[in-house]
Enzyme design. Sequence first.
Site, PDB file in Angstrom:
ATOM      1  N   ASP A 349       0.242  -1.123   0.216  1.00  0.00           N
ATOM      2  CA  ASP A 349      -0.190   0.285  -0.451  1.00  0.00           C
ATOM      3  C   ASP A 349       0.989   1.196  -0.254  1.00  0.00           C
ATOM      4  O   ASP A 349       1.971   1.026   1.150  1.00  0.00           O
ATOM      5  CB  ASP A 349      -0.882   0.114   1.148  1.00  0.00           C
ATOM      6  CG  ASP A 349      -2.008   1.220   1.616  1.00  0.00           C
ATOM      7  OD1 ASP A 349      -2.656   1.521   0.072  1.00  0.00           O
ATOM      8  OD2 ASP A 349      -1.209   1.888   1.937  1.00  0.00           O
ATOM      9  N   GLU A 385       1.652  -0.582  -5.091  1.00  0.00           N
ATOM     10  CA  GLU A 385       0.317   0.634  -5.256  1.00  0.00           C
ATOM     11  C   GLU A 385       1.630   1.345  -5.963  1.00  0.00           C
ATOM     12  O   GLU A 385       2.412   2.470  -4.336  1.00  0.00           O
ATOM     13  CB  GLU A 385      -0.674   0.539  -4.006  1.00  0.00           C
ATOM     14  CG  GLU A 385      -1.754   1.640  -4.553  1.00  0.00           C
ATOM     15  CD  GLU A 385      -2.540   2.284  -3.982  1.00  0.00           C
ATOM     16  OE1 GLU A 385      -3.520   2.397  -3.463  1.00  0.00           O
ATOM     17  OE2 GLU A 385      -1.866   2.120  -2.041  1.00  0.00           O
TER      18      GLU A 385
END
Length: 706
Positions: A349, A385
């Site tokens: 993330d 990401e």
Amino acid sequence: MKPRPGVPYPLGATYDGAGVNFALFSENATGVELCLFGNADGNDEAARFQLAEQTDQAWHIYLPGIGPGQRYGYRVHGPYEPANGSRFNPAKLLIDPYARAIDREFTLDDRLFSYQVDNRDADPTRDDRDNSTLMPKSVVVESKFSWGSDRRLNIPWQETVIYELHVKGLTARHPFVPQNLRGTYAGLASPWVIEYFRSLSVTAVELMPVHQAVVDRHPREPGLANYWGYNSIAYFAPDVRYSSAGRLGEQVREFKAMVKAFHRAGIEVILDVVYNHTAEGNHLGPTLSMRGIDNANYYRLKPDDRRYYLDYTGCGNTLNMVSPRALQLVMDSLRYWVLEMHVDGFRFDLAAALARELHDVDRLGAFFDIIHQDPVLCQVKLIAEPWDLGEGGYQVGNFPPLWSEWNGKYRDTVRDYWRGNDQTLAEFAYRLTGSSDLYRAGGRSPTASINFVTSHDGFTLTDLVSYNEKHNEANGEQNRDGESNNRSWNCGHEGPTDDPAIIELRARQKRNFLATLMLSQGVPMICAGDEIGRTQSGNNNAYCQDNEISWLNWDNADQQLLGFSRRLVLFRKRHPVFRRRKWFQERQLHGSGIRDISWFKPDGGEMSEEDWKIGFAKSLGVYLNGTNFTTPDAMGEPIADASFYIVFNAHHNPLGFILPAAEWGQRWTPVLDTYQTPSWRGGKTYRAGEAMRVEGRSLLLLRRLE
């Protein structure tokens, strides 16, 4: 019980069959106390031990005679000087950053803050109230598990199809999962769910965060909470919320059993991990673990005022990837999940935050250097990401080899193309063929691109074709939260409708998106529920909705769309021409003389460089040669496949398409037509140079017969 000095490594609580070694890093602490807790609720402090041994900045002790199930926590002494970056407060019991399990969920209370919350805007005053009865406890865990012959599956990237899901959301309403298992690791591993994944031909499940998180409550809306879980506090501990058993530490065994069941079915497990920040938040957040253990080592602090945190995540703090011990925490955690929990990879993330060494994003930062050199981690699937919220944080295409990326440009371009935007055709061609403009120059392959149209963050596929605007009123923030530029199109009406023409168009658009995804080079990712028509009623930021808004509604599944999706993924699996390991040609994507791929206008002529610049063009044909692969398969054998011709028509009107000349193929038969219901076709044949009618906003796939 007579304590022994113990050893400084490994960090955490390590059971050896006769006792437990405890080790905790803190460079700046002046003292560390280990607290053991007993009784049924774990709130009574049964014993406290001063850690007298410190080696290489790790405090350690060995306690014989205790074992798995023992609850514990730390009290760490040192200066309380927030302006200098020190936030020690021994009144606050702390979670072990290396804890393998946590005994309960967090319930935030004023006593979990190290300062007096009624004085938060002034110079912070230390809060000396004891918080141990409120604080969750770390738990000693037995590492033994009967793995049998289980091992990582190592499915090649080009054969991978990812299914992104939330552990609870997938099974919370599943009619065939026993009530007591719904929303748990065991429920996710139930035979009905695994057979569903097999029927869909997905090869990997990507679990939204399962590290122990703090489920902070919504400040203004009772009943809303941080459902998604991007609020980690213990990077080794499976979240206790998803455990079906009540025994201490049982979530570890249950998670392992889930992984084993997936592997037995030939499905990999990828974890969405949040190493960019923690649940302790900004300078006004609670003191739960690392903040009270060694704030200055674990977090990025503002150089000019160390009371405050550098925040590249939008969550209040950023983990300090410049600190060797913070790096060690992340690397030890990753290796633990691979070696002990048998997971197959990770999706990071806000990964750009991990690359920030000073301020700028550094693609050659220490974090990536260590990953590349690690003999365990360099062998698993690594997905970034590729952005964060800091300046220069959008880094799509800039991660190093070994890494694949969520391709946000793929998502945006495919959405724009099918809603009929001008100036998208040339970029659409790049996205369809693996995004060579983003990844090829860095020595990466098409599988560096994780292709997706939707994910947990944003509209579902059904909502993407049903809403022009977000509808997040249920989040209690007056619809101010969530992305406003969704590149969506409601097909002529906002929200639900009884108009049969709009209903049919929306169904067709969903087929267009799914077909484009599965016929693109790269690695496709399906967002859970898109294949059954899941809706969030226009909510594109359902992070706080732990309810029917987010949970999959299996009773209302679109069976026709599910059947289409199953056949589509299986079709991709059977045809390697849609999942190449290497790029098309060594020449530029556009130009004459291309034999493994060529691009055509509706009149049957090849696209010229000028044709790509026509802004209003929304239609093209793509020839994919499956008979002349330049790379062999994994066994070194030649790859043989059929050749295909794909016609994309994002124009609102039907168009006449002329098939290319005979050199590209003499006879063709339709395989897939997204305008039709059912969409899978066969029987009819077309000859080279013959005209075909391709309906508006549809995709037509033909297979070469000769």
